[in-house]
Design a protein around this motif. Structure first.
Motif, PDB file in Angstrom:
ATOM      1  N   LYS A  80       0.860  -1.273   0.053  1.00  0.00           N
ATOM      2  CA  LYS A  80      -0.054  -0.099  -0.047  1.00  0.00           C
ATOM      3  C   LYS A  80       1.115   1.338  -0.013  1.00  0.00           C
ATOM      4  O   LYS A  80       0.750   2.031  -0.702  1.00  0.00           O
ATOM      5  N   PHE A  81       1.920   1.311   0.827  1.00  0.00           N
ATOM      6  CA  PHE A  81       2.823   2.295   1.028  1.00  0.00           C
ATOM      7  C   PHE A  81       3.619   2.698  -0.253  1.00  0.00           C
ATOM      8  O   PHE A  81       3.939   3.769  -0.754  1.00  0.00           O
ATOM      9  N   ALA A  82       4.078   1.632  -0.916  1.00  0.00           N
ATOM     10  CA  ALA A  82       5.003   1.616  -2.094  1.00  0.00           C
ATOM     11  C   ALA A  82       4.139   2.132  -3.156  1.00  0.00           C
ATOM     12  O   ALA A  82       4.689   2.713  -4.261  1.00  0.00           O
ATOM     13  N   THR A  83       2.791   1.573  -3.389  1.00  0.00           N
ATOM     14  CA  THR A  83       2.042   2.148  -4.472  1.00  0.00           C
ATOM     15  C   THR A  83       1.478   3.279  -4.103  1.00  0.00           C
ATOM     16  O   THR A  83       1.697   4.350  -5.374  1.00  0.00           O
ATOM     17  N   LYS A  84       1.200   3.850  -3.063  1.00  0.00           N
ATOM     18  CA  LYS A  84       0.748   5.307  -2.793  1.00  0.00           C
ATOM     19  C   LYS A  84       1.824   6.299  -3.072  1.00  0.00           C
ATOM     20  O   LYS A  84       1.602   7.215  -3.827  1.00  0.00           O
TER      21      LYS A  84
END
Length: 194
Positions: A80-84
Motif C-alpha cells: 500500500k505504501f509503495a504503491t501510494k
C-alpha cells in the motif's frame, strides 16, 4: 544486539518484499547495498525519507547501490505504501523484528516522555564484499539521502572538507614559492640594471 560498526560483516537475512518476493542480502554480493530501517509505513517522517530515496533512486543506482527499506510492517502494508508513493525499491517486512534485532535498531524509545519499543531510524551502507562500510545510527531525514550519495561517491562531507583544507594549504605553499621566485627575479633584474 549492538549496532554493527564499520568493517563488521553485515548480518545476513532473508525477508519478503512488498510483492512477496524473497530478498536475501548475501545474494546481493558484488553490489553496494543501502539498508535503511524506518519505524512505520505512511507516517510523516518515514514518508519523507522514502520519497527522498525515491527521488534520488536513479542517482543511487548510478553510484552502484541497491536500496532496501526495512520496517516491522507486513507485506500488505508495504504494498500500500509503495504503491501510494511510487517507491521503486523493495520494502522488506521484518514482522518478527529479527533483522531489526540483528542490526541493533529495535529497542526502547521515548516520545513526549512516554517510553515504548520501536525501530530507531538508521541506515547502513554494505559494501560489495558484504561488510558494513558506513553507519548512520540515528538518522535525521532532511539531507540524509544526499549524505549517502556523497559517501557512495567516496566524498563524505568530512572528507571533502579535509581535501579542501589540504588543497588550500598546498595552494598557499605554491603562492609562497612563486612570490619568493618573483622577488629573486626582481632582485636580479635590478642588479643587472645597475
Amino acid at each position: 544486539m549492538p549496532i554493527p560498526t564499520t568493517g563488521d560483516a553485515a548480518p545476513d537475512f532473508q525477508l519478503k518484499d512488498q510483492n512477496g518476493n524473497d530478498v536475501k542480502l548475501s545474494r546481493l554480493r558484488g553490489k553496494n547495498v543501502v539498508l535503511y530501517f524506518y519505524p512505520k509505513d505512511d507516517t510523516s517522517g518515514c514518508t519523507r525519507e522514502a520519497c527522498d530515496f525515491r527521488d534520488e533512486h536513479s542517482a543511487l543506482e548510478a553510484a552502484g547501490a541497491v536500496v532496501l527499506g526495512v520496517s516491522p510492517d507486513d507485506t500488505k502494508s508495504h504494498m500500500k505504501f509503495a504503491t501510494k508513493y511510487s517507491l521503486p525499491f523493495p520494502l522488506l517486512a521484518d514482522t518478527e523484528r529479527k533483522v531489526c534485532d540483528a542490526y541493533g535498531v529495535w529497542g526502547e524509545k521515548s516520545l513526549y516522555g512516554r517510553k515504548f519499543l520501536g525501530v530507531t531510524r538508521a541506515t547502513f551502507v554494505i559494501d560489495k564484499e558484504g561488510k558494513v562500510a558506513h553507519v548512520w545510527p540515528k538518522v535525521k531525514v532532511d539531507g540524509h539521502v544526499q549524505e549517502i550519495l556523497q559517501t557512495l561517491k567516496g566524498s563524505a562531507p568530512g572528507a571533502v572538507a579535509a581535501v579542501k583544507k589540504t588543497v588550500t594549504k598546498k595552494v598557499a605553499a605554491v603562492k609562497k614559492v612563486v612570490a619568493a621566485a618573483k622577488k629573486t627575479v626582481a632582485k636580479k633584474t635590478v642588479a643587472r640594471r645597475k
